[in-house]
Design an enzyme around this catalytic site. Sequence first.
Site, short mmCIF file in Angstrom:
data_model
loop_
_atom_site.label_atom_id
_atom_site.label_comp_id
_atom_site.label_asym_id
_atom_site.label_seq_id
_atom_site.Cartn_x
_atom_site.Cartn_y
_atom_site.Cartn_z
N TYR A 112 -25.44 13.65 0.40
CA TYR A 112 -26.80 13.53 -0.13
C TYR A 112 -27.83 14.39 0.61
CZ TYR A 112 -24.52 9.66 -2.45
OH TYR A 112 -23.65 8.92 -3.19
N PRO A 125 -29.00 8.84 -10.34
CA PRO A 125 -28.62 8.26 -11.63
C PRO A 125 -29.79 7.56 -12.31
CG PRO A 125 -27.17 7.52 -9.84
CD PRO A 125 -28.40 8.11 -9.22
N HIS A 346 -30.10 8.41 -4.82
CA HIS A 346 -28.76 7.91 -4.54
C HIS A 346 -28.43 7.71 -3.05
CE1 HIS A 346 -24.81 6.93 -5.73
NE2 HIS A 346 -24.65 7.79 -6.70
N LYS A 426 -7.16 -5.98 -21.74
CA LYS A 426 -6.74 -7.21 -21.04
C LYS A 426 -5.66 -7.93 -21.85
CE LYS A 426 -10.94 -8.67 -18.62
NZ LYS A 426 -11.94 -9.73 -18.59
N SER A 557 -17.83 7.24 -13.32
CA SER A 557 -18.12 6.03 -12.57
C SER A 557 -18.20 4.85 -13.51
CB SER A 557 -19.44 6.21 -11.83
OG SER A 557 -19.63 5.16 -10.96
N1 COA Z 1 -4.23 -7.68 -17.22
C1 COA Z 1 -5.29 -8.42 -17.60
N2 COA Z 1 -6.54 -8.31 -17.08
C2 COA Z 1 -6.71 -7.39 -16.12
C3 COA Z 1 -5.67 -6.55 -15.67
C4 COA Z 1 -4.38 -6.73 -16.27
N3 COA Z 1 -3.34 -5.99 -15.90
N4 COA Z 1 -6.16 -5.73 -14.72
C5 COA Z 1 -7.46 -6.03 -14.57
N5 COA Z 1 -7.81 -7.04 -15.40
C6 COA Z 1 -9.10 -7.70 -15.53
C7 COA Z 1 -9.71 -8.00 -14.17
O1 COA Z 1 -9.26 -9.25 -13.71
C8 COA Z 1 -11.19 -7.98 -14.48
O2 COA Z 1 -11.53 -9.20 -15.12
P1 COA Z 1 -13.08 -9.71 -15.31
O3 COA Z 1 -13.64 -8.95 -16.46
O4 COA Z 1 -12.90 -11.14 -15.62
O5 COA Z 1 -13.76 -9.44 -14.01
C9 COA Z 1 -11.32 -6.90 -15.52
O6 COA Z 1 -10.02 -6.79 -16.12
C10 COA Z 1 -11.75 -5.56 -14.96
O7 COA Z 1 -10.76 -5.04 -14.09
P2 COA Z 1 -10.49 -3.47 -14.02
O8 COA Z 1 -10.80 -2.87 -15.33
O9 COA Z 1 -9.12 -3.25 -13.48
O10 COA Z 1 -11.58 -2.92 -13.06
P3 COA Z 1 -12.22 -3.47 -11.72
O11 COA Z 1 -13.23 -4.51 -12.05
O12 COA Z 1 -11.15 -3.84 -10.75
O13 COA Z 1 -13.02 -2.19 -11.24
C11 COA Z 1 -13.37 -0.16 -10.06
C12 COA Z 1 -12.37 -1.01 -10.85
C13 COA Z 1 -12.72 1.10 -9.60
C14 COA Z 1 -14.55 0.20 -10.97
C15 COA Z 1 -13.86 -1.01 -8.85
O14 COA Z 1 -12.79 -1.29 -7.99
C16 COA Z 1 -14.87 -0.30 -8.00
O15 COA Z 1 -14.54 0.30 -7.00
N6 COA Z 1 -16.19 -0.42 -8.37
C17 COA Z 1 -17.27 0.25 -7.70
C18 COA Z 1 -17.56 1.57 -8.34
C19 COA Z 1 -18.88 2.14 -7.91
O16 COA Z 1 -19.29 2.00 -6.78
N7 COA Z 1 -19.54 2.78 -8.87
C20 COA Z 1 -20.87 3.25 -8.70
C21 COA Z 1 -20.99 4.62 -8.19
S1 COA Z 1 -22.70 5.09 -8.26
#
Ligand code: COA
Length: 629
Positions: A112, A125, A346, A426, A557
Amino acid sequence: MWGILARTAVKSRMVKPCGLVRPVLATRIPGRYLAHQEGLPGLPIPPLQQTCERYLAVLEPIMETEELGHTRELVAEFQKPGGIGEKLQDGLKKRASKTENWLSAWWVQTAYLDYRLPVVVHSSPGLVLPRVEFSGWQGQIRHAAKTIAGVLDFKTMIDNETLPVEHLGGKPLCMNQYYQVLSSCRIPGLKRDSVVNYAKGTVPSTHITVVHNCQFFAMDVYNSDRTPLTVEQLYVQLEKIWNSSLETDGEPVGILTSEHRDTWGKAYMNLIKDRTNRDSVQAIQKSIFVVCLDAAMPRVSDEMSSAAAQMLHGGGSRLNSGNRWFDKTLQFIISEDGTCGLIYEHAPAEGPPIVALIDHVIEYVKKSEIVDLPTEPLPVPPKLRFEITPQITKDIEEAKKNLNIMVDDLDLRVMVFDHFGKSIPKAFKMSPDAFIQVGLQLAYYRLHQKCCSTYESASLRAFKLGRTDTIRSASVDSANFTKAFDNPGMQNTEKVALMENAIKAHRSYTDMAIRGQAIDRHLLGLKLQATEDQVHLPEIFKDRAYATAMHYKISTSQVPAKTDCVMCFGPVVPDGYAVCYNPMENHINFAMSSFNGCGETDTARMAKAIEKALTDMRKLLETTPKSKL
Ligand code: COA
């Protein structure tokens, strides 16, 4: 993740005009927050061999096989026992033993503060919120008053250190970013910038900045008894500001903050030579946040895409871009026509804490009502004045010109993908995020007949002061799938198997990244350690493969929210796409962008390709007999 936060936040709301205790502005006493932070693990340093192996693996889908031979030799040389890689790794370990987080200060500096392109489009953003129905300027400032009250309500939880700790994958997260987003501001420098945070001092800031018709005002938001102003009081104060800034007068000084950072750094030194200007700039920097009361923008595209442009850059010098101070960490934007959202700088934080704050504000605004209460008369919020010299006028004209070029070059679109949301992946027992990412790979492959280096942010907040690492979405498995998908000679069952492999590979990279075992920040650390140790930059960092790996033609993202909103940002390379998404249960909000100046990219085509890729993937799953999966 946000559900827990928002639910608790709503319950803890205390601003009620009926005799209940109102929160009082607290001088921060470290307690609960520090205790939580102390319990967090430090960011690990992955083993050198592991990173080297994984680095070679991520290059496979994005490099020609014949080019990889040379890179393999460089990597072998780098990691050999007693070699430069080991020396740098030892340096990193020493650094880790002396710091709270071996990476975070380096990361903020490199990603940054040393980054010299304008923060507008290239770094900050925007966030597009659902449109609000209100009429006239009174409706606009009423909504602004409620928004301010909602943010102050959230701030009370920050001040009292009562924000519920968030969790990801069952692990408690670092909450530090919440303490960085209010009362903070980026300051331009001649070669590198800095960030100041006025929440940390013993005398916390008590005012916000309001900007209307490019004129800035310092508006106190606390009463003399340190309680936050009520919605009614805020409305009255905003009305005073509105009435004293009915027309644009003078130069839009704020537009200077949209400049290339070196240019702005120089113009800043000149601007603050004058005492009045210095005081005004400091008042903005010290304020808790900025509220931009915008004019309505002409609709050049669909409503959501126009709104995204308004949030991301303000539409240009003739529209709202001068109605901003882009260095300010948080700027809430409320437009005359009900378009609402924000833009944030950011450096201090990622999107998720900002969105958690917004989820809280949206709930607060829904419930808050303006009630007439007898209140003490408040002084008129002072206008922040600027003495404009011919040099400042010249700088402003140059900034306007450069900003307008940038605005014209950005091809930004919002797509509400309404065929399905995260419930469908899911139901197929797949990670929705991985499903979307594999869909993006398919979309890009169909448009460009190749894979490219792809970035997805992964949270490192399971570690103390953690920020992000990179999930590399282009994998050998995603490449196998995207190449096979449109192959008519291949059985659907085989395609489904390849899709499952690609999705599993993505999810496993995600797990590795959030455990601090991804390769990108480690490689960056090794590179920065070489600079720190004043040794020659190892050959692997001068290799073409490294440059290709770092040239993210797709930068993505996921920013999930309870609110039906979407974040947006600009591409990180001239020939790339940016894709940000908020997966809701039954639809997915996407914001995508690319540069008009690039002949290879086209946001509308990419949007269509994403829509088709995701619907085709679902269709494949639904039409392929389950027994054969
Ligand atoms: N079967 C059924 N459900 C599943 C599944 C599977 N195999 N895998 C995941 N799910 C469900 C999860 O339990 C979760 O349920 P919820 O909606 O009840 O919470 C949902 O699906 C979402 O999971 P998933 O899509 O795998 O994503 P995540 O929530 O684990 O997120 C990232 C993944 C990478 C986005 C997260 O780990 C992360 O790092 N986030 C931060 C990103 C960030 O900082 N962005 C901003 C930058 S400015």
